[in-house]
Design a protein around this motif. Structure first.
Motif, short mmCIF file in Angstrom:
data_model
loop_
_atom_site.label_atom_id
_atom_site.label_comp_id
_atom_site.label_asym_id
_atom_site.label_seq_id
_atom_site.Cartn_x
_atom_site.Cartn_y
_atom_site.Cartn_z
N GLN A 24 0.82 -1.20 0.00
CA GLN A 24 0.00 0.00 0.00
C GLN A 24 0.86 1.26 0.00
O GLN A 24 0.54 2.24 -0.68
CB GLN A 24 -0.94 0.01 1.21
N ALA A 25 1.98 1.23 0.73
CA ALA A 25 2.88 2.38 0.76
C ALA A 25 3.49 2.61 -0.61
O ALA A 25 3.61 3.76 -1.07
CB ALA A 25 3.96 2.18 1.81
N TYR A 26 3.90 1.53 -1.29
CA TYR A 26 4.43 1.68 -2.64
C TYR A 26 3.37 2.23 -3.59
O TYR A 26 3.65 3.10 -4.42
CB TYR A 26 4.95 0.34 -3.17
N ALA A 27 2.15 1.74 -3.49
CA ALA A 27 1.07 2.21 -4.36
C ALA A 27 0.79 3.69 -4.12
O ALA A 27 0.63 4.46 -5.07
CB ALA A 27 -0.19 1.38 -4.13
N ASP A 28 0.77 4.10 -2.86
CA ASP A 28 0.53 5.52 -2.54
C ASP A 28 1.67 6.39 -3.07
O ASP A 28 1.42 7.50 -3.56
CB ASP A 28 0.39 5.71 -1.03
N PHE A 29 2.91 5.91 -2.95
CA PHE A 29 4.05 6.68 -3.44
C PHE A 29 3.98 6.87 -4.95
O PHE A 29 4.16 7.98 -5.45
CB PHE A 29 5.35 5.99 -3.05
#
Length: 76
Positions: A44-49
């Motif tokens: 999720q953090a990668y997707a948000d970034f």
């Protein structure tokens, strides 16, 4: 009065029948905890970034800062 002999025959099988399902269940719990506690938040953090990430803008910033030796800054 003498002590009873320990039951040695079949002891490994008896212990395995008790401990193997417990070990299997604990390993499934640990795998699920790792998946939902570590990998899902990381994805999720990668997707948000990458929703906000602009590679061209980042390249231009690094080029202007002089990070690359083979690319001249735009101001020259």
């Amino acid at each position: 009065m003498s002590l009873a002999k320990p039951a040695m025959r079949g002891l490994l099988g008896k212990r395995l029948r008790f401990h193997l399902p417990i070990a299997f269940a604990l390993s499934l719990v640990a795998a699920a905890a790792f998946k939902y506690g570590v990998t899902e938040p990381r994805k999720q953090a990668y997707a948000d970034f990458y929703k906000q990430y602009d590679a061209t803008k980042e390249f231009n910033n690094m080029r202007d800062a002089g990070v690359f030796e083979s690319v001249r800054p735009t101001g020259e």
